[in-house]
Structure formats: C-alpha cells, structure tokens
Design an enzyme around this catalytic site. Structure first.
Site, PDB file in Angstrom:
ATOM      1  N   GLY A  54       2.780   7.713   2.443  1.00  0.00           N
ATOM      2  CA  GLY A  54       2.771   6.872   3.631  1.00  0.00           C
ATOM      3  C   GLY A  54       1.421   6.963   4.317  1.00  0.00           C
ATOM      4  N   SER A  55       1.303   7.894   5.283  1.00  0.00           N
ATOM      5  CA  SER A  55       0.017   8.077   5.954  1.00  0.00           C
ATOM      6  C   SER A  55      -1.058   8.541   4.979  1.00  0.00           C
ATOM      7  CB  SER A  55       0.172   9.103   7.089  1.00  0.00           C
ATOM      8  OG  SER A  55       1.028   8.606   8.097  1.00  0.00           O
ATOM      9  N   GLY A  61      19.180  -2.147  34.661  1.00  0.00           N
ATOM     10  CA  GLY A  61      20.350  -1.294  34.827  1.00  0.00           C
ATOM     11  C   GLY A  61      21.293  -1.409  33.646  1.00  0.00           C
ATOM     12  N   GLU A 120       1.286   0.185   9.992  1.00  0.00           N
ATOM     13  CA  GLU A 120      -0.163   0.087   9.780  1.00  0.00           C
ATOM     14  C   GLU A 120      -0.919   1.289  10.333  1.00  0.00           C
ATOM     15  OE1 GLU A 120      -2.041  -3.620   9.909  1.00  0.00           O
ATOM     16  OE2 GLU A 120      -0.230  -4.732   9.479  1.00  0.00           O
ATOM     17  N   PRO A 137       7.008   5.547  -1.474  1.00  0.00           N
ATOM     18  CA  PRO A 137       8.003   6.487  -0.955  1.00  0.00           C
ATOM     19  C   PRO A 137       7.420   7.865  -0.635  1.00  0.00           C
ATOM     20  CG  PRO A 137       8.948   5.227  -2.758  1.00  0.00           C
ATOM     21  CD  PRO A 137       7.498   4.864  -2.690  1.00  0.00           C
ATOM     22  N   LEU A 182       0.837  -1.198   0.000  1.00  0.00           N
ATOM     23  CA  LEU A 182       0.000   0.000   0.000  1.00  0.00           C
ATOM     24  C   LEU A 182       0.875   1.252   0.000  1.00  0.00           C
ATOM     25  CD1 LEU A 182      -2.725   1.456   0.204  1.00  0.00           C
ATOM     26  CD2 LEU A 182      -2.621   1.128   2.694  1.00  0.00           C
TER      27      LEU A 182
END
Length: 390
Positions: free
Chosen positions: A139-140, A346, A370, A136, A133
C-alpha cells in the site's frame, strides 16, 4: 435538507472561458448529479451515464492538451471544477480525479504516436479509466509491488493482483505499474492495459463505509498479454512516473475534500438558519456561530492551499511539497468540518434523512487515498529537513 447550489460562486477564475465553464458545471451538477446522489449512494449504484455525459461535455479531459481532445485548461481551473462536482457528489468528483490520474502517464510520458492513438478516446470518447498501483501487501510501500510483467518477444505478460482500484471491474482502461526488473523502485514499468484484455478480471467490490456508489475492487492479471506499444515510458521508469502522477492526483483529492467540506458547511448553515430552540433560531447562539466561522475558515484556507499548489504546477515549478500540504490539510479539514456538521444538526445529523452523516463517512476515505496523511507528513518533512539519516 439544503439543496446543492444556493451559495454564490466566488471564484478566482483566470478567463471568461473558465467562468463560463464553471457556470456550465454548476448547472450540470444541480440538474444531473445532486438530485439523485443520496438515493444512489444508499443502494451503491455507480452513475456510469453521468460520466458519459461529462465526457460529452468535455469535462473528463480538462487538464490535457486540446491537441489530443482535452480541454486545455490550467490545473487551477480543473481543480475548481472538480471541487464543484465533489460538492454535488463525491463519487463523481473523485471518479473524475481518478480518471484524470489514469490518463496522466500516457499524456506526460507516452510517445507522440501513443498519445495520438489513445488519448482522444480516453479524454473525450466516453471511456473511463482506473489506476493500478497499490497491492494487497504493497500500500504505502508501493515500491515493493510484486505484480510482474514478463517480456515475450514484442509482447508483455502481466501476472498479479492490484488492490483498492477505483473503477475496478468497470473501467475501459487501466494504467498499471508492474515489476519488470529487480527489487525496489527502479525495477517498475508502466503499462496501458485495455479493460477487456483476456485474463483481466475483478473481484467483488469492497464493502465500504462511504462512497458506496464508487466501486473499489481488486483487479487480477492472469497471463494478460499486451504489446510493447502499450508500455509507457522506458523500462524501469514506472515508479518515477507513478510519483509524478500522484503529485497531481493529490491536488485532485484536496479539491474533492474541499467540495465535501463545502457541502457539509452548506447543510449546517441551512439547518441552523431555520431550526428554532428556546424561541430563537439556532443561528443566534454564539457557540454555534463560532463553529460555523471555524468551518468556513477551514474551507477557504483549504481552497487557497490547493490553488496555490495548482498555480505552481501551471507555471512549471516544483509543487510536490505543496501538493502534500494541500492533500493533508484539506482532507483533515473535511473530516473536522463534516463531524461538526453532524454535531450542529444534533440527532438529525446522525440520521440518513439528512446528508451530513454521509459527508462524514465520505470524508474519512480522503485521509487515506493517494497516500495516507501520515505519508503526506513524511513527504513534507523530507522537503523541509531532508531524508531520514537511515
């Protein structure tokens, strides 16, 4: 270092079959997955043979109908299996989630003939899937994708590049969203593309801070020609298909996040129970006990949240908002819990001799994949207050 599997399994499983399934999964994870997880992640080795074993064991198609080779299990059960796999190794748990996502479009929107032809091999034939989907520059904002499918008689020709593809370059099939019409969400169509299609290639895997054993790569489509019989759904329906798949996929990410968080909690518990400072076990110190209590509370809350959404899905009720809530809460909680696990160990927590630092690096990606957690907040807010006025 705490080995996988010392804690009792306290699950709300609906049937004896589901309880037997969980016993099988825990045994398989303890025997086949957990022992090699650290070493293989360090060198970036993808355990393809494990996915073949999972397929042979019926674990790659749990959420799909038995009619087509699936396991016929409710999502409530499938997600708990996914959590157990991710507790042993996130590369495996997330890989199963991505494969399930890649099968969703065909299972939910394919014709009866398409499902009969392809699903048995996809669900139980040793095949591995990928989902294409993102790009480059998309994206969103997935609706702005530019990979194009051009019709040529009874075939389609695909050209473009997909990004951030889990299993990119090694998958046997790809569910691909490509533009067949004009700009925007309504011009996108879904396709099922074989992994050996001529013109399909993958770039070198991305160099990631975590999940090094899971290949993530750009996938290039250079004149890839497929028949119209591999179009899934109607032309222009692809974006709706993608969103539907992502609702379920986000629950997979939530379950994986709880798995990583549980693994970090187990590691921290094992360490503070045996490590002594100032003549007392670390587990005697109230400040550390409170940290453990908060960690355990978040794990349990996250599990309850994803199961609530899964039950809505199993009942056929809307669950988009609840899926976004589960993905948001569980992945944010995993980031906090793994960070606290490193702190509790630690200096040892900062070394690769203990898995806490790996869990922390792996948890980060779950806040991104996703749909970033900022996108999840947008989805939730739209269900609460309606769409933005602009």
């Amino acid at each position: 270092m705490t080995e996988y599997g010392p804690r009792p399994v306290d699950r709300r499983l609906p049937t004896d079959e589901a309880r037997q399934l969980m016993t099988l999964v825990r045994d398989l994870a303890a025997r086949e997955i957990a022992p090699t997880a650290a070493a293989e992640e360090e060198v970036g080795r993808f355990p393809r043979e494990l996915f073949t074993l999972l397929s042979e064991s019926g674990l790659l198609g749990l959420a799909y109908a038995e009619e087509f080779g699936g396991g016929g299990q409710p999502y409530e059960v499938y997600l708990q299996v996914l959590e157990e796999l991710a507790t042993a190794r996130l590369t495996v748990g997330l890989g199963v989630s991505v494969h399930t996502l890649a099968c969703h479009a065909l299972a939910a929107y394919g014709t009866k003939e398409q499902r009969a032809e392809h699903l048995p091999a996809m669900l139980g034939g040793g095949l591995l899937g990928a989902y294409c989907l993102s790009e480059p520059a998309a994206g969103s904002d997935a609706a702005s994708l530019t990979t194009r499918a051009t019709r040529d008689g009874d075939t389609w020709v695909l050209d473009g590049t997909k990004a951030w593809t889990t299993h990119g370059g090694i998958a046997d099939f790809y569910t691909v969203l490509a533009r067949t019409g004009g700009a925007g969400a309504h011009g996108i169509t879904a396709f099922l593309v074989p992994g050996d299609a001529e013109g399909l290639s993958a770039a070198a895997p991305e160099r990631k801070m975590g999940m090094k054993g899971s290949p993530t790569a750009q996938v290039h489509f250079d004149g890839v020609r497929i028949g119209d019989a591999r179009r899934i759904g109607e032309e222009g329906q692809g974006f709706a298909i993608a969103l539907d798949a992502l609702d379920s996929g986000r629950l997979g990410i939530a379950a994986c996040a709880v798995g990583v968080a549980q693994a970090a909690l187990d590691e921290a518990l094992g360490y503070v129970a045996t490590r002594r400072q100032f003549g007392r076990p670390l587990a005697d110190y109230q400040g550390l006990r409170f940290m453990l209590a908060d960690m355990a509370t978040q794990v349990t809350a996250g599990r309850s949240l994803y199961l609530t959404a899964a039950r809505l899905r199993d009942e056929g009720r809307p669950f988009t908002k609840e899926a976004a809530m589960a993905k948001l809460f569980c992945s944010d909680a995993a980031m906090r819990i793994t960070t606290d696990a490193v702190q509790l160990l630690g200096g040892y927590g900062y070394t690769a001799d203990f898995p806490a630092e790996r869990y922390m690096r792996e948890a980060k990606v779950l806040q991104i994949v996703e749909g970033t957690n900022q996108i999840q907040r947008m989805v939730i807010a739209r269900h609460l207050a309606g769409p933005e006025s602009r």
